[in-house]
Design a protein around this motif. Structure first.
Motif, short mmCIF file in Angstrom:
data_model
loop_
_atom_site.label_atom_id
_atom_site.label_comp_id
_atom_site.label_asym_id
_atom_site.label_seq_id
_atom_site.Cartn_x
_atom_site.Cartn_y
_atom_site.Cartn_z
N TYR A 10 52.07 35.16 48.68
CA TYR A 10 51.27 34.86 47.34
C TYR A 10 50.77 33.41 47.39
CZ TYR A 10 52.09 39.43 45.44
OH TYR A 10 52.17 40.67 45.14
N ASN A 11 51.53 32.34 48.07
CA ASN A 11 51.08 31.23 47.88
C ASN A 11 49.87 31.10 48.81
OD1 ASN A 11 52.53 29.35 46.15
ND2 ASN A 11 54.40 29.56 47.54
N ALA A 12 49.88 31.69 50.04
CA ALA A 12 48.82 31.86 51.05
C ALA A 12 47.40 32.18 50.51
CB ALA A 12 49.17 32.33 52.28
N ILE A 13 47.62 33.05 49.64
CA ILE A 13 46.76 33.95 48.89
C ILE A 13 46.09 32.71 48.03
CG2 ILE A 13 45.85 35.69 47.47
CD1 ILE A 13 47.92 37.59 48.82
N LEU A 14 46.91 32.10 47.08
CA LEU A 14 46.47 31.46 45.97
C LEU A 14 46.14 30.03 46.32
CD1 LEU A 14 49.38 32.19 43.41
CD2 LEU A 14 46.94 32.97 43.47
N LYS A 15 46.46 29.35 47.76
CA LYS A 15 45.90 28.26 48.08
C LYS A 15 44.45 27.94 47.98
CE LYS A 15 45.91 28.84 53.02
NZ LYS A 15 44.72 28.13 53.55
N GLU A 21 41.98 30.40 38.30
CA GLU A 21 42.30 31.78 38.78
C GLU A 21 43.89 32.11 38.90
OE1 GLU A 21 38.39 32.84 41.65
OE2 GLU A 21 39.83 31.09 42.16
N ILE A 22 44.39 30.88 39.34
CA ILE A 22 46.13 30.89 39.52
C ILE A 22 46.61 31.46 38.15
CG2 ILE A 22 48.09 29.71 39.88
CD1 ILE A 22 46.08 27.94 42.20
N VAL A 23 46.02 30.56 37.13
CA VAL A 23 46.85 30.68 35.93
C VAL A 23 46.57 32.12 35.33
CG1 VAL A 23 46.78 30.15 33.30
CG2 VAL A 23 46.94 28.24 35.13
N GLU A 24 45.40 32.83 35.54
CA GLU A 24 44.91 34.18 35.05
C GLU A 24 45.92 35.15 35.71
OE1 GLU A 24 40.69 34.01 35.35
OE2 GLU A 24 40.29 33.14 33.45
N SER A 28 48.79 37.68 34.32
CA SER A 28 48.69 39.13 34.19
C SER A 28 50.13 39.66 34.28
CB SER A 28 47.72 39.45 35.31
OG SER A 28 48.41 39.39 36.68
N PHE A 29 51.02 39.25 34.77
CA PHE A 29 52.40 39.66 34.74
C PHE A 29 53.26 38.84 34.01
CE2 PHE A 29 51.91 37.16 38.49
CZ PHE A 29 53.27 36.61 38.50
N ALA A 30 53.14 37.62 33.38
CA ALA A 30 54.17 37.07 32.99
C ALA A 30 54.46 37.57 31.67
CB ALA A 30 53.67 35.53 32.52
N GLU A 31 55.88 37.57 31.18
CA GLU A 31 56.22 38.17 29.93
C GLU A 31 56.62 37.07 29.04
OE1 GLU A 31 59.43 41.18 30.37
OE2 GLU A 31 58.10 42.22 32.01
N ARG A 32 57.20 36.02 29.50
CA ARG A 32 57.57 34.96 28.59
C ARG A 32 57.16 33.47 29.27
NH1 ARG A 32 61.40 37.84 29.66
NH2 ARG A 32 62.55 36.30 30.51
N ALA A 53 44.09 30.22 28.41
CA ALA A 53 44.21 31.63 28.55
C ALA A 53 44.97 32.40 27.84
CB ALA A 53 44.80 31.41 29.98
N LYS A 54 45.74 31.74 27.27
CA LYS A 54 46.87 32.06 26.28
C LYS A 54 47.38 31.20 25.19
CE LYS A 54 51.52 34.41 26.33
NZ LYS A 54 51.22 35.35 25.01
#
Length: 167
Positions: A10-15, A21-24, A28-32, A53-54
């Motif tokens: 995921y770090n490789a994808i997000l770099k 885009e990273i925050v969004e 998408s999966f964060a609960e708290r 974003a939230k």
């Protein structure tokens, strides 16, 4: 996503992604999720990005009590402008007590580590224990130091919280 190989992937994808885009993606999966902020010079970017974003995301602020009047004015204005959901944590000892017994020791002073524990670390641990986040947005910027330049966007704390540094 708690496996080391997943983090590397995921770090490789997000770099190559923008902070937005990273925050969004993380939200998408964060609960708290929580944001931590000291309302320093670079904090507004992360606060604005995450609160947009939230809107109700808790902003954990550990107020040492040793900020200047101008800093407190800036903090108040930022909270109002961004309509932040601030959760303030303060040292358990008063500023007067800390000042009398410890002063504000320089980093090379033996008392500096104890001072840091009292005014920053203990309130931070208390905030994290109360909120029990699964995601923590932090404003570490790679351009700040050589060590920070080596850090990834995603990492896990020793307590298993996903730490996200989108900048």
């Amino acid at each position: 996503m708690r496996v080391a190989e997943d983090i590397l992937k995921y770090n490789a994808i997000l770099k190559d992604k923008s902070p937005k885009e990273i925050v969004e993606w993380v939200l998408s999966f964060a609960e708290r999720p929580v944001i931590t902020s000291n309302f320093g010079p670079y904090s507004s970017s992360l606060l604005h990005l995450c609160s947009a974003a939230k809107a109700d995301m808790p902003v954990l602020w550990c107020d040492t009590g040793f900020n200047t009047d101008d800093t407190y004015k800036h903090i108040e204005a930022t909270i109002k402008q961004l309509r932040l959901n601030v959760k303030k944590y303060e040292p358990q000892l008063s500023k007067a007590f800390i000042s009398f017994f410890y002063g504000i020791p320089e980093p090379d002073n033996d008392k500096h580590q104890l001072f840091t524990e009292i005014v920053k670390l203990e309130p931070f641990r208390r905030a994290m224990n109360e909120h029990k986040p699964d995601v923590w947005f932090s404003n570490i910027r790679q351009s700040q130091t050589a060590h920070r330049a080596s850090l990834d966007i995603l990492s896990f704390t020793k307590d298993g919280v996903l730490k996200v540094s989108p900048f």
